[in-house]
Design an enzyme around this catalytic site. Structure first.
Site, PDB file in Angstrom:
ATOM      1  N   SER A  20      17.357  51.216  32.809  1.00 26.63           N
ATOM      2  CA  SER A  20      18.111  51.130  31.550  1.00 26.63           C
ATOM      3  C   SER A  20      19.302  52.074  31.549  1.00 26.63           C
ATOM      4  O   SER A  20      20.091  52.066  30.604  1.00 26.63           O
ATOM      5  CB  SER A  20      17.195  51.430  30.363  1.00 26.63           C
ATOM      6  OG  SER A  20      16.525  52.658  30.530  1.00 26.63           O
ATOM      7  N   ASN A 107       8.091  58.060  25.987  1.00 22.23           N
ATOM      8  CA  ASN A 107       7.917  57.153  24.839  1.00 22.23           C
ATOM      9  C   ASN A 107       8.350  57.806  23.527  1.00 22.23           C
ATOM     10  O   ASN A 107       9.066  57.191  22.728  1.00 22.23           O
ATOM     11  CB  ASN A 107       6.454  56.697  24.739  1.00 22.23           C
ATOM     12  CG  ASN A 107       6.043  55.856  25.938  1.00 22.23           C
ATOM     13  OD1 ASN A 107       6.886  55.485  26.750  1.00 22.23           O
ATOM     14  ND2 ASN A 107       4.758  55.567  26.059  1.00 22.23           N
ATOM     15  N   THR A 152      36.170  27.879  -7.755  1.00 24.67           N
ATOM     16  CA  THR A 152      34.795  27.535  -7.399  1.00 24.67           C
ATOM     17  C   THR A 152      34.934  26.229  -6.619  1.00 24.67           C
ATOM     18  O   THR A 152      35.842  25.435  -6.903  1.00 24.67           O
ATOM     19  CB  THR A 152      33.892  27.337  -8.637  1.00 24.67           C
ATOM     20  OG1 THR A 152      34.445  26.305  -9.449  1.00 24.67           O
ATOM     21  CG2 THR A 152      33.765  28.609  -9.461  1.00 24.67           C
ATOM     22  N   HIS A 153      34.091  26.033  -5.645  1.00 19.36           N
ATOM     23  CA  HIS A 153      34.216  24.884  -4.723  1.00 19.36           C
ATOM     24  C   HIS A 153      35.585  24.850  -4.043  1.00 19.36           C
ATOM     25  O   HIS A 153      36.048  23.794  -3.628  1.00 19.36           O
ATOM     26  CB  HIS A 153      33.989  23.548  -5.450  1.00 19.36           C
ATOM     27  CG  HIS A 153      32.806  23.531  -6.354  1.00 19.36           C
ATOM     28  ND1 HIS A 153      31.550  23.153  -5.944  1.00 19.36           N
ATOM     29  CD2 HIS A 153      32.675  23.899  -7.656  1.00 19.36           C
ATOM     30  CE1 HIS A 153      30.704  23.254  -6.952  1.00 19.36           C
ATOM     31  NE2 HIS A 153      31.358  23.717  -8.010  1.00 19.36           N
ATOM     32  N   SER A 274      52.529  32.683  18.792  1.00 20.09           N
ATOM     33  CA  SER A 274      52.144  31.644  19.739  1.00 20.09           C
ATOM     34  C   SER A 274      53.173  31.620  20.847  1.00 20.09           C
ATOM     35  O   SER A 274      54.367  31.821  20.605  1.00 20.09           O
ATOM     36  CB  SER A 274      52.114  30.296  19.020  1.00 20.09           C
ATOM     37  OG  SER A 274      52.232  29.254  19.964  1.00 20.09           O
ATOM     38  N   LYS A 280      54.775  30.457  14.472  1.00 19.29           N
ATOM     39  CA  LYS A 280      53.390  30.801  14.128  1.00 19.29           C
ATOM     40  C   LYS A 280      53.142  32.291  13.973  1.00 19.29           C
ATOM     41  O   LYS A 280      53.741  33.126  14.649  1.00 19.29           O
ATOM     42  CB  LYS A 280      52.436  30.248  15.204  1.00 19.29           C
ATOM     43  CG  LYS A 280      52.472  28.747  15.294  1.00 19.29           C
ATOM     44  CD  LYS A 280      51.298  28.016  14.697  1.00 19.29           C
ATOM     45  CE  LYS A 280      49.992  28.598  15.038  1.00 19.29           C
ATOM     46  NZ  LYS A 280      49.010  27.618  15.422  1.00 19.29           N
ATOM     47  N   ASN A 282      49.484  34.000  13.702  1.00 17.40           N
ATOM     48  CA  ASN A 282      48.063  33.664  13.664  1.00 17.40           C
ATOM     49  C   ASN A 282      47.203  34.838  13.185  1.00 17.40           C
ATOM     50  O   ASN A 282      47.434  35.977  13.593  1.00 17.40           O
ATOM     51  CB  ASN A 282      47.583  33.221  15.050  1.00 17.40           C
ATOM     52  CG  ASN A 282      48.254  31.933  15.484  1.00 17.40           C
ATOM     53  OD1 ASN A 282      48.566  31.083  14.654  1.00 17.40           O
ATOM     54  ND2 ASN A 282      48.496  31.802  16.773  1.00 17.40           N
ATOM     55  N   GLU A 287      40.167  36.313  12.224  1.00 17.28           N
ATOM     56  CA  GLU A 287      39.296  35.318  12.859  1.00 17.28           C
ATOM     57  C   GLU A 287      38.242  35.997  13.728  1.00 17.28           C
ATOM     58  O   GLU A 287      37.089  35.549  13.795  1.00 17.28           O
ATOM     59  CB  GLU A 287      40.123  34.342  13.703  1.00 17.28           C
ATOM     60  CG  GLU A 287      40.970  33.402  12.854  1.00 17.28           C
ATOM     61  CD  GLU A 287      41.930  32.588  13.704  1.00 17.28           C
ATOM     62  OE1 GLU A 287      41.848  31.365  13.666  1.00 17.28           O
ATOM     63  OE2 GLU A 287      42.773  33.180  14.417  1.00 17.28           O
ATOM     64  N   TYR A 314       3.553  51.426  22.901  1.00 18.99           N
ATOM     65  CA  TYR A 314       4.827  51.142  23.585  1.00 18.99           C
ATOM     66  C   TYR A 314       4.659  50.019  24.597  1.00 18.99           C
ATOM     67  O   TYR A 314       3.669  49.967  25.320  1.00 18.99           O
ATOM     68  CB  TYR A 314       5.312  52.413  24.298  1.00 18.99           C
ATOM     69  CG  TYR A 314       6.576  52.189  25.109  1.00 18.99           C
ATOM     70  CD1 TYR A 314       7.832  52.313  24.537  1.00 18.99           C
ATOM     71  CD2 TYR A 314       6.507  51.824  26.464  1.00 18.99           C
ATOM     72  CE1 TYR A 314       8.984  52.091  25.269  1.00 18.99           C
ATOM     73  CE2 TYR A 314       7.659  51.592  27.206  1.00 18.99           C
ATOM     74  CZ  TYR A 314       8.895  51.732  26.603  1.00 18.99           C
ATOM     75  OH  TYR A 314      10.030  51.505  27.329  1.00 18.99           O
ATOM     76  N   GLN A 319      12.492  48.587  25.698  1.00 19.51           N
ATOM     77  CA  GLN A 319      13.701  49.119  26.327  1.00 19.51           C
ATOM     78  C   GLN A 319      14.919  48.248  25.976  1.00 19.51           C
ATOM     79  O   GLN A 319      16.037  48.731  25.957  1.00 19.51           O
ATOM     80  CB  GLN A 319      13.497  49.184  27.837  1.00 19.51           C
ATOM     81  CG  GLN A 319      14.682  49.678  28.631  1.00 19.51           C
ATOM     82  CD  GLN A 319      14.279  50.034  30.040  1.00 19.51           C
ATOM     83  OE1 GLN A 319      13.689  51.087  30.277  1.00 19.51           O
ATOM     84  NE2 GLN A 319      14.564  49.144  30.984  1.00 19.51           N
ATOM     85  N   LYS A 322      17.992  48.638  22.827  1.00 22.26           N
ATOM     86  CA  LYS A 322      19.260  49.352  22.708  1.00 22.26           C
ATOM     87  C   LYS A 322      20.515  48.469  22.835  1.00 22.26           C
ATOM     88  O   LYS A 322      21.429  48.601  22.002  1.00 22.26           O
ATOM     89  CB  LYS A 322      19.283  50.522  23.698  1.00 22.26           C
ATOM     90  CG  LYS A 322      18.367  51.662  23.216  1.00 22.26           C
ATOM     91  CD  LYS A 322      18.111  52.741  24.243  1.00 22.26           C
ATOM     92  CE  LYS A 322      17.051  52.423  25.258  1.00 22.26           C
ATOM     93  NZ  LYS A 322      15.705  52.173  24.705  1.00 22.26           N
TER      94      LYS A 322
HETATM   95  N1  ARG Z   1      13.819  53.726  29.375  1.00 23.88           N
HETATM   96  C1  ARG Z   1      12.654  53.574  28.577  1.00 23.88           C
HETATM   97  C2  ARG Z   1      13.003  52.854  27.268  1.00 23.88           C
HETATM   98  O1  ARG Z   1      14.125  52.842  26.919  1.00 23.88           O
HETATM   99  C3  ARG Z   1      12.053  54.894  28.252  1.00 23.88           C
HETATM  100  C4  ARG Z   1      10.581  54.840  27.964  1.00 23.88           C
HETATM  101  C5  ARG Z   1       9.812  54.532  29.183  1.00 23.88           C
HETATM  102  N2  ARG Z   1       8.439  54.610  28.947  1.00 23.88           N
HETATM  103  C6  ARG Z   1       7.514  54.094  29.797  1.00 23.88           C
HETATM  104  N3  ARG Z   1       6.280  54.190  29.444  1.00 23.88           N
HETATM  105  N4  ARG Z   1       7.859  53.488  30.906  1.00 23.88           N
HETATM  106  O2  ARG Z   1      12.154  52.278  26.595  1.00 23.88           O
END
Ligand code: ARG
Length: 455
Positions: A20, A107, A152-153, A274, A280, A282, A287, A314, A319, A322
Site C-alpha cells: 500500500s 492495525n 420550477t420545472h 474552442s 465559444k 466553454n 462541467e 481487521y 487497506q 484509503k
Molecule cells: N497497510 C495496512 C493497511 O493499510 C496496514 C495494516 C496491516 N495489518 C495487517 N494485519 N496486515 O490496512
C-alpha cells in the site's frame, strides 16, 4: 518483518498486490505523529527506557525531515508507510528501533493514522466551504434587489431575486458544513493502543496518547477500534452530499452561460475556448465540478461495498479504504476552490435576467392573489381568471403589466386599475415578505444573519 516463520519470500505478484506504500505514503505525517505519541507514552509508563524513547523520537524527527525534503521512498518490499518508516528508523538508530512497536500493531496504527488524516481533511474542507459561503453572501448582498425569473420545472414560475437564489446555495453549504462538523466530532476518538484486536498486556496509558494526538478520548472497544472505518465513510458521505450541491451550482452556471439564457458571462479564468469555433466560451470548470461529483459518489460507493461484508476485526480488504478517500478529497477540494472562484468573479447579466422575468408572465400568481385579496374571489376561480389574462397577454405579445385595463375588465369586471401595482416584477418580489421569502428586505435580513455567523 515477519520473517521468523517464513522460509520463502513473497512472489513478485504478492509483493505488488500486498503493498500500500504507493498510496499510503500520504499518511506519513500522521504516522510519525502517532509513533511519537506512542513512544513517549511507552517511556512514561516505564515500558521502554527513556534513553531509548529519546533515540526513537529523534530518529523519527530525522525521518520526517527526510520525507519533507525528498518525499517518501516507495519500496514495495516494505509494503506500507509503517514499515518503510520503521525500517528507516532501524537504519538510523539500530536495533533499539525495534522497541517502538511494543504494545501496538499496524492495525491500530493505521486506524489512528487514517483518522488523523481524515480529521485534517475535514478541517481543510471546512475552510474551503467557509470561503465559498463568504463568496455567496458577498455576491448575494450585491444582487439583493436584482430580479430574475424563478423556476420550477425549469419553466419561468415567479420572479425572485438573484440574491435570494445565491442564498439558497449558502443554505446548502451550511448543511454541508454541519455534516462535516458532525463527522469530525464522531471521529475524534483514538484507536491507538487497541493493538492487533484484543488490547495489550503491557501497562499502557491510552488516555495519554489520545490526548497527545488531540483526540477527545480513547476508543472503548479494541475490536471495533481496528475494524471501524465509519469515520472514512462519514467523510465520503458528507463529501458526496457537498459535491452534489457544488454540482447543482455548476449546472446552474452552465445553463446560465448558454446563449439562450445569457444570465452570466463566465470569467475567462474559468472558461476555455474552442480550437475551431472562435466564438465559444466553454464552461469547462463548471462541467468538471459536475463530473467530479459522480466520481466522488463512486468513491463513497466503493468503500461501502468494501466494508459491507467484513467480519470483525481487521481484514486486509480494509487497506483499500484509503485510495477512495484520497481521491474524493482531492476532487472535492478542487471543486470547492473552482466554484468559489467562479462565484466570486462571474459577471451577472441582470438586465437580461430582468427582461426574461418580465416576459414569462411570472406575475400571474400575483394577479390571482390580488383577485383573492381585493375581490374576495376563491383562489381556484381567481386562478382560472388569471389563466385567461395570461392567454390574452400571450396573444398580444406583452407582459402582464402592459395589458390594457379594458382587456382585463373584459376578462373579469371586478378587476380595476389598482391591479397594476402588483403586476410588475419588482412589486411581486417586494410583496413576498414571509420568513425566507424572496423580498429584498427578507433576503437582506438573511444576509445580515449569515454575515454574523460567518464572522
Ligand atoms: N497497510 C495496512 C493497511 O493499510 C496496514 C495494516 C496491516 N495489518 C495487517 N494485519 N496486515 O490496512
Amino acid at each position: 518483518m515477519w520473517g521468523g516463520r517464513f522460509a520463502a519470500g513473497p512472489a513478485s505478484i504478492m509483493r505488488e498486490i500486498n503493498a500500500s506504500i504507493p498510496f499510503d505514503k500520504r499518511l506519513w505525517k500522521q504516522d510519525i505523529a502517532g509513533s511519537k505519541a506512542h513512544v513517549a507514552m511507552l517511556a512514561t509508563q516505564g515500558i521502554v527506557a527513556q534513553a531509548d524513547a529519546d533515540a526513537i523520537a529523534a530518529g523519527l524527527d530525522t525521518i520526517a525531515a527526510e520525507y519533507e525534503a525528498n518525499g517518501v521512498p516507495v519500496n514495495l518490499d516494505l509494503e506500507d508507510i509503517h514499515m518503510v518508516t520503521e525500517s528507516r528508523l532501524a537504519d538510523l538508530i539500530g536495533p533499539v528501533a525495534g522497541r517502538l512497536h511494543t504494545a501496538r500493531s499496524r492495525n491500530d496504527q493505521v486506524a489512528t493514522d487514517f483518522r488523523l488524516w481524515v480529521r485534517d481533511a475535514i478541517d481543510e474542507v471546512e475552510a474551503g466551504l467557509l470561503g465559498l459561503q463568504r463568496a455567496l453572501v458577498a455576491r448575494a448582498e450585491e444582487q439583493a434587489d436584482a430580479v430574475m425569473p424563478g423556476f420550477t420545472h425549469l419553466q419561468s414560475a415567479q420572479p425572485v431575486t438573484l440574491g435570494h437564489h445565491l442564498m439558497a446555495y449558502y443554505e446548502m453549504v451550511r448543511r454541508d458544513r454541519s455534516r462535516f462538523a458532525d463527522a469530525r466530532a464522531r471521529l475524534n476518538e483514538c484507536p491507538l493502543g487497541a493493538a492487533a484486536l484484543a488490547g495489550t498486556g503491557f501497562p499502557t496509558n491510552r488516555h495519554m496518547t489520545a490526548t497527545a494526538l488531540g483526540f477527545a478520548k480513547p476508543t472503548d472497544n479494541s475490536l471495533d477500534s481496528v475494524s471501524d472505518r465509519d469515520f472514512a465513510l462519514d467523510y465520503l458521505m458528507a463529501a458526496t452530499q457537498a459535491s452534489l450541491h457544488l454540482s447543482r451550482l455548476a449546472e446552474e452556471f452552465i445553463i446560465w452561460a448558454s446563449q439562450p439564457f445569457g444570465f452570466v458571462k463566465l470569467p475567462d479564468a474559468y472558461s476555455t475556448g474552442s480550437s475551431i469555433m472562435p466564438q465559444k466560451r466553454n464552461p469547462d470548470a463548471a462541467e468538471l465540478v459536475r463530473g467530479h461529483a459522480g466520481r466522488i459518489m463512486g468513491c463513497m460507493t466503493a468503500l461501502c461495498v468494501t466494508m459491507k461484508g467484513l467480519p470483525l476485526a481487521y481484514s486486509k480488504d480494509m487497506q483499500d479504504d484509503k485510495p477512495p478517500v484520497f481521491e474524493a478529497h482531492d476532487l472535492l477540494a478542487l471543486s470547492i476552490a473552482a466554484m468559489t472562484g467562479m462565484v466570486g468573479t462571474v459577471t451577472f447579466r441582470t438586465d437580461r435576467m430582468r427582461g426574461l422575468a418580465e416576459s414569462g408572465f411570472a406575475t400571474a400568481t400575483d394577479l390571482a392573489d390580488w383577485l383573492v385579496r381585493e375581490g374576495g374571489i376563491p383562489f381556484r376561480e381567481a386562478h382560472h381568471i388569471t389563466g385567461r389574462a395570461v392567454a390574452a397577454a400571450e396573444s398580444a405579445g406583452v407582459p402582464m403589466d402592459q395589458l390594457p385595463i379594458a382587456t382585463l375588465k373584459d376578462i373579469d369586471a371586478r378587476i380595476d386599475e389598482r391591479v397594476y401595482a402588483v403586476l410588475t416584477v419588482d412589486a411581486s418580489v417586494a410583496s413576498r415578505q414571509s420568513h425566507g421569502g424572496t423580498a429584498p428586505s427578507q433576503v437582506r435580513a438573511r444576509i445580515a444573519e449569515a454575515k454574523e455567523v460567518l464572522g
